[in-house]
Design a protein around this motif. Structure first.
Motif, PDB file in Angstrom:
ATOM      1  N   TYR A  33       2.894  36.883  41.790  1.00  0.00           N
ATOM      2  CA  TYR A  33       2.671  35.599  42.461  1.00  0.00           C
ATOM      3  C   TYR A  33       2.747  35.731  43.979  1.00  0.00           C
ATOM      4  O   TYR A  33       1.844  35.333  44.684  1.00  0.00           O
ATOM      5  CB  TYR A  33       3.723  34.566  42.037  1.00  0.00           C
ATOM      6  CG  TYR A  33       3.551  34.027  40.637  1.00  0.00           C
ATOM      7  CD1 TYR A  33       2.466  33.225  40.307  1.00  0.00           C
ATOM      8  CD2 TYR A  33       4.492  34.298  39.654  1.00  0.00           C
ATOM      9  CE1 TYR A  33       2.323  32.714  39.031  1.00  0.00           C
ATOM     10  CE2 TYR A  33       4.359  33.787  38.372  1.00  0.00           C
ATOM     11  CZ  TYR A  33       3.263  32.997  38.065  1.00  0.00           C
ATOM     12  OH  TYR A  33       3.122  32.500  36.806  1.00  0.00           O
ATOM     13  N   CYS A  34       3.858  36.266  44.463  1.00  0.00           N
ATOM     14  CA  CYS A  34       4.071  36.170  45.912  1.00  0.00           C
ATOM     15  C   CYS A  34       3.275  37.219  46.677  1.00  0.00           C
ATOM     16  O   CYS A  34       2.945  37.031  47.839  1.00  0.00           O
ATOM     17  CB  CYS A  34       5.550  36.256  46.250  1.00  0.00           C
ATOM     18  SG  CYS A  34       6.325  37.842  45.923  1.00  0.00           S
ATOM     19  N   TYR A  35       2.944  38.323  46.018  1.00  0.00           N
ATOM     20  CA  TYR A  35       2.185  39.370  46.710  1.00  0.00           C
ATOM     21  C   TYR A  35       0.749  38.906  46.970  1.00  0.00           C
ATOM     22  O   TYR A  35       0.091  38.364  46.084  1.00  0.00           O
ATOM     23  CB  TYR A  35       2.167  40.650  45.864  1.00  0.00           C
ATOM     24  CG  TYR A  35       1.308  41.731  46.479  1.00  0.00           C
ATOM     25  CD1 TYR A  35       1.758  42.458  47.575  1.00  0.00           C
ATOM     26  CD2 TYR A  35       0.025  41.990  45.993  1.00  0.00           C
ATOM     27  CE1 TYR A  35       0.958  43.413  48.173  1.00  0.00           C
ATOM     28  CE2 TYR A  35      -0.782  42.946  46.580  1.00  0.00           C
ATOM     29  CZ  TYR A  35      -0.310  43.656  47.672  1.00  0.00           C
ATOM     30  OH  TYR A  35      -1.109  44.592  48.266  1.00  0.00           O
ATOM     31  N   GLY A  43       8.391  39.849  48.133  1.00  0.00           N
ATOM     32  CA  GLY A  43       9.216  40.302  47.013  1.00  0.00           C
ATOM     33  C   GLY A  43      10.130  39.227  46.464  1.00  0.00           C
ATOM     34  O   GLY A  43      11.272  39.501  46.126  1.00  0.00           O
ATOM     35  N   ASN A  44       9.661  37.983  46.377  1.00  0.00           N
ATOM     36  CA  ASN A  44      10.586  36.929  45.954  1.00  0.00           C
ATOM     37  C   ASN A  44      10.314  36.351  44.574  1.00  0.00           C
ATOM     38  O   ASN A  44      11.147  35.671  44.022  1.00  0.00           O
ATOM     39  CB  ASN A  44      10.618  35.803  47.006  1.00  0.00           C
ATOM     40  CG  ASN A  44       9.265  35.128  47.172  1.00  0.00           C
ATOM     41  OD1 ASN A  44       8.481  35.054  46.232  1.00  0.00           O
ATOM     42  ND2 ASN A  44       8.990  34.637  48.367  1.00  0.00           N
ATOM     43  N   CYS A  45       9.149  36.598  43.984  1.00  0.00           N
ATOM     44  CA  CYS A  45       8.838  35.904  42.728  1.00  0.00           C
ATOM     45  C   CYS A  45       9.303  36.673  41.503  1.00  0.00           C
ATOM     46  O   CYS A  45       9.486  36.092  40.450  1.00  0.00           O
ATOM     47  CB  CYS A  45       7.346  35.612  42.632  1.00  0.00           C
ATOM     48  SG  CYS A  45       6.342  37.068  42.246  1.00  0.00           S
ATOM     49  N   MET A  47       7.795  38.528  39.587  1.00  0.00           N
ATOM     50  CA  MET A  47       6.849  38.583  38.468  1.00  0.00           C
ATOM     51  C   MET A  47       6.263  39.980  38.308  1.00  0.00           C
ATOM     52  O   MET A  47       5.794  40.348  37.240  1.00  0.00           O
ATOM     53  CB  MET A  47       5.732  37.552  38.724  1.00  0.00           C
ATOM     54  CG  MET A  47       4.878  37.246  37.513  1.00  0.00           C
ATOM     55  SD  MET A  47       5.825  36.517  36.177  1.00  0.00           S
ATOM     56  CE  MET A  47       5.003  37.246  34.767  1.00  0.00           C
ATOM     57  N   CYS A  48       6.286  40.772  39.376  1.00  0.00           N
ATOM     58  CA  CYS A  48       5.593  42.055  39.359  1.00  0.00           C
ATOM     59  C   CYS A  48       6.485  43.176  38.854  1.00  0.00           C
ATOM     60  O   CYS A  48       6.222  44.349  39.087  1.00  0.00           O
ATOM     61  CB  CYS A  48       5.099  42.386  40.755  1.00  0.00           C
ATOM     62  SG  CYS A  48       6.455  42.704  41.891  1.00  0.00           S
ATOM     63  N   THR A  63      10.779  45.507  41.389  1.00  0.00           N
ATOM     64  CA  THR A  63       9.546  44.806  41.743  1.00  0.00           C
ATOM     65  C   THR A  63       8.554  45.824  42.307  1.00  0.00           C
ATOM     66  O   THR A  63       8.866  46.552  43.243  1.00  0.00           O
ATOM     67  CB  THR A  63       9.827  43.708  42.781  1.00  0.00           C
ATOM     68  OG1 THR A  63      10.610  44.271  43.827  1.00  0.00           O
ATOM     69  CG2 THR A  63      10.558  42.555  42.157  1.00  0.00           C
ATOM     70  N   CYS A  65       5.827  45.352  43.950  1.00  0.00           N
ATOM     71  CA  CYS A  65       5.235  45.075  45.263  1.00  0.00           C
ATOM     72  C   CYS A  65       6.087  45.655  46.382  1.00  0.00           C
ATOM     73  O   CYS A  65       5.583  45.909  47.474  1.00  0.00           O
ATOM     74  CB  CYS A  65       5.007  43.580  45.473  1.00  0.00           C
ATOM     75  SG  CYS A  65       6.513  42.613  45.618  1.00  0.00           S
TER      76      CYS A  65
HETATM   77  S1  FES Z   1       4.727  39.966  43.543  1.00  0.00           S
HETATM   78 FE1  FES Z   1       6.384  38.630  43.834  1.00  0.00          FE
HETATM   79  S2  FES Z   1       8.074  40.012  43.770  1.00  0.00           S
HETATM   80 FE2  FES Z   1       6.388  41.331  43.670  1.00  0.00          FE
END
Ligand code: FES
Ligand code: SF4
Ligand code: SF4
Ligand code: FES
Lengths: 558, 157
Positions: A33-35, A43-45, A47-48, A63, A65
């Motif tokens: 999401y956040c990338y 690096g906050n979501c 999801m990766c 993570t 990303c």
């Molecule tokens: S894409 Fe959001 S933490 Fe890596």
């Protein structure tokens, strides 16, 4: 180059690159999401998340990303504990989410939906009261539904790093965190629409598109923005015969991932009530004979009559031809438009030169706007025309620059008696001197798209043309990149692409056998105009090619 | 009157800048300085500090609203910050908050009509060994009971 293992397979990977982007480049999808490749890494979501191990790395979930490629790194993207972690991340992201997909514009292109479908649990264990947040305008064009926000900060970083304006930020904290602007300082930068595109969920929505269509019912065509000479690549989304939305299409050589708001919202004219769907004429028969008798009747003094398109084309050709016969080819001039496609400019010149033998060709263009430059380097050009560069190549640099002045001088001197002019320029405020001169003429035939277009006010014949979303063609942007626009909609009524209209005039003039597709015309153009040599629709592809690419490998690399 | 540091605060700000690797890193103490100089941090003060530090006003709003300890214009004379993190929670901070709510007739986050008290629930204030605790403006009070809270409040000028 470091060697890394992803899901048991070895790859050579560039050191330092983040593992998420590396996987995406290999076609190994890792949800995130956040990338965003345009933005710094947050690096906050979470999801990766992937499973990683390697020298100096504590093995486990991490993570991707924020994980740089290093030698002997091993990564698993689909291990059972990775799946489990994704499930957990999604459950957390959804605890306060209202699950209001039925009334959310993002539905159908929402990564909460897609990832829930692919990686999520089918139930939530959250029984507490949900935290609710604001729904409000955060800018002229954008509204936030705070309850849907996952606080990925893409929008914040976009405003900071790309627009350079920094209007948005996360305020409050913990599960009360929400995106807001500073009171009294809304997000009114000229790139604001992009925040709705990069918001991975339905939190930031474009007010212009709000509740206009369910996205899965829309049809999409790849095209290019006509509003300035940058030529941003875009997608035209249509529903029930109307353009509903323009969205950026990635082209790293032109617009990266973005569109400016000026271009993004400049599509209303395509479905405005003033669109020309019929051909019309006024006083043509008298105009021709009267003019030749040197007692011209100015167009605005005459009443309009409806006319078939074929009739209007025939009258255009016959009348222009009469002037040529009576007064010589120098009595007829042509004014092309910087909003015509390359194909149309080529045909325009061909008709004027071969059909008429005209001496004078000029170019009309939208007045300059304000130029803008942003922190990321993204620019909006002052030249608010899609194809001035194409016109320079296809009419000749001299005609494109000074032709208009020569035509005006010719009219004032009484040498030029009739003009074929193309407009189709939305929001154009022409020099009053141009209209005053044309108003004096015995015969003006006009290709245009709006009833109240400036040129229509001085016309004797109006040939209804097509806006850029209603035809196939190419524009050449300021850097010389030739890019395709694909037809997304039919033109209204009997209106037709100027490419067809000009070819029909050529047929009437006996200079062409039949009307070709835009692709056919482009092939002809590429064969005849050296700057376009070697180009074809096929190798323009979705990203365009620069003029001179066939001859020069350095250009081809651009 | 335009919001602006006095010469003294300005000098202090310049000194702060020398203590941090980047201007942005000096934001928190600069806000403290602004709080001392202007009494509280409202929108104008945030804009002023944003200009000094070279970040957007939205960024400063984000920081100010993240922390509970900056004094805002709407706050009362005394800000009662009751810690509600685990050790304090285990030692009955909820009882303290409930008592304050009843005593002052306000909810958490509100200010009394006479603008005397603002009640807040905050995270750990680093006095867990003497939980439950609260801060009254900058003053810590430990081992709270409702009776002790009454005494503290009644003793305030
Ligand atoms: S894409 Fe959001 S933490 Fe890596
Ligand atoms: S509004 Fe959208 S882009 Fe911005 S933080 Fe929320 S989810 Fe991310
Ligand atoms: S920069 Fe120019 S081409 Fe790009 S979206 Fe804006 S107006 Fe259109
Ligand atoms: S938990 Fe209350 S002071 Fe630490």
């Amino acid at each position: 180059m470091p060697t890394i293992k992803v899901n048991g397979k070895e790859y050579d990977a560039p050191a330092g690159k983040n593992v998420l982007q590396f996987c995406l480049d290999q076609g190994l999808y890792v949800p995130h999401y956040c990338y965003h490749p345009a933005l710094t890494i947050a690096g906050n979501c979470r999801m990766c998340i992937v499973k990683g191990s390697g020298p100096g790395l504590r093995p486990g979930l991490m993570t991707s990303c924020t994980l740089p490629v290093q030698d002997k790194l091993e990564v698993e993207t689909e291990a059972p504990d990775v799946q489990k972690a994704r499930e957990g991340v999604l459950e957390f992201l959804l605890i306060n989410h209202p699950l209001d997909c039925p009334v959310c514009d993002q539905a159908g292109e929402c990564y909460l939906q897609d990832y829930s479908f692919k990686y999520g649990r089918d139930r939530s264990r959250f029984v507490e009261k949900k935290v609710t947040k604001h729904t409000k305008d955060v800018g002229r064009n954008i509204r936030i539904w705070g309850n849907r926000c996952i606080v990925c900060t893409r929008c914040v970083r976009f405003c900071e790093e790309v627009a350079g304006t920094g209007e948005l930020n996360v305020v409050e904290r913990g599960d009360h965190s929400i995106i807001d602007n500073f009171p009294g300082l809304p997000m009114d930068n000229l790139l604001s629409g992009n925040t709705a595109d990069i918001c991975p969920v339905g939190a930031l929505l474009d007010k212009d598109f709000l509740y206009q269509a369910r996205v899965w019912y829309m049809e999409t065509a790849d095209s290019v923005c006509p509003t300035c000479s940058v030529g941003c690549n875009l997608k035209v989304d249509t529903y029930q015969g109307q353009v509903k939305r323009l969205r950026p299409r990635e082209n790293q050589a032109v617009n990266q991932w973005w569109l400016c708001d000026i271009g993004r919202y400049n599509h209303k004219f395509t479905s405005a009530p003033n669109r020309l769907g019929l051909a019309k004429t006024r006083g043509v028969a008298t105009a021709a004979t009267a003019a030749i008798a040197a007692t011209a009747v100015s167009a605005p003094a005459l009443e309009w009559e409806r006319c078939s398109l074929d009739g209007a084309l025939a009258r255009t050709w016959e009348t222009l031809d009469k002037f040529v016969r009576a007064e010589g080819a120098g009595a007829v001039a042509g004014l092309a438009s910087a909003w015509l496609s390359n194909e149309e400019l080529f045909l325009f010149r061909k008709f004027m030169k071969l059909g008429i033998g005209a001496l004078d060709l000029g170019l009309v263009a939208h007045q300059d706007g304000e130029a803008h430059a942003f922190k990321s380097g993204f620019k909006i050009h002052a030249d608010r025309n899609p194809n001035r560069r194409g016109a320079q190549e296809l009419l000749g640099a001299d005609a494109a620059k000074d032709g208009l002045k020569r035509v005006l001088d010719g009219i004032r001197a009484g040498r030029i008696k009739a003009v074929l002019a193309a407009g189709g320029i939305p929001g154009w405020e022409p020099d009053p001197a141009l209209l005053a001169a044309l108003r004096k003429l015995a015969f003006v035939a006009v290709l245009d798209v709006a009833e109240d277009a400036p040129l229509v006010s001085v016309a004797h014949v109006v040939l209804p043309g097509a806006t850029w979303v209603e035809k196939d063609g190419t524009f050449t942007n300021a850097q010389g990149r030739v890019q395709r626009c694909q037809r997304a909609l039919p033109p209204p009524g009997v209106a037709a692409p100027e490419s067809d209209l000009l070819q029909q005039l050529l047929v009437l003039a006996g200079k062409r056998e039949k009307v070709l597709s835009a692709q056919g015309v482009f092939a002809e153009l590429a064969a005849e105009v050296p700057a376009f040599a070697g180009l074809s629709y096929r190798d323009l592809g979705g990203q365009g090619k620069c003029l001179g690419a066939a001859a020069d490998p350095a250009v081809a690399a651009r | 009157m335009p919001v602006q540091f006095s010469e003294k605060s300005r000098a202090r700000f310049e000194w702060l800048l020398t203590r941090y690797p980047t201007r942005q890193a000096a934001l928190l103490p600069t806000l403290r300085l602004a709080e001392e100089e202007f009494g509280s941090i409202g929108l104008e003060e945030m804009k002023y500090v944003a200009g000094l530090i070279g970040v957007s006003p939205a960024h400063v709003l984000g920081v100010v609203s993240f922390y509970t300890h900056y004094r805002r214009p709407e706050h009362g004379k005394y800000i009662l910050q009751v810690c509600s993190t685990l050790p304090c929670a285990l030692r009955g901070c909820e009882r303290i908050t409930d008592h304050l709510k009843k005593k002052l007739g306000i909810k958490v986050g509100e200010t009394t009509k006479d603008k005397r008290f603002t009640l807040k629930k905050v995270e750990c204030l680093a006095a867990c060994d003497r939980a439950p605790m609260m801060q009254v403006n900058d003053q810590d009070h430990y081992d709270l009971t409702p009776e002790k809270v009454d005494r503290i409040l009644d003793g305030l000028p």
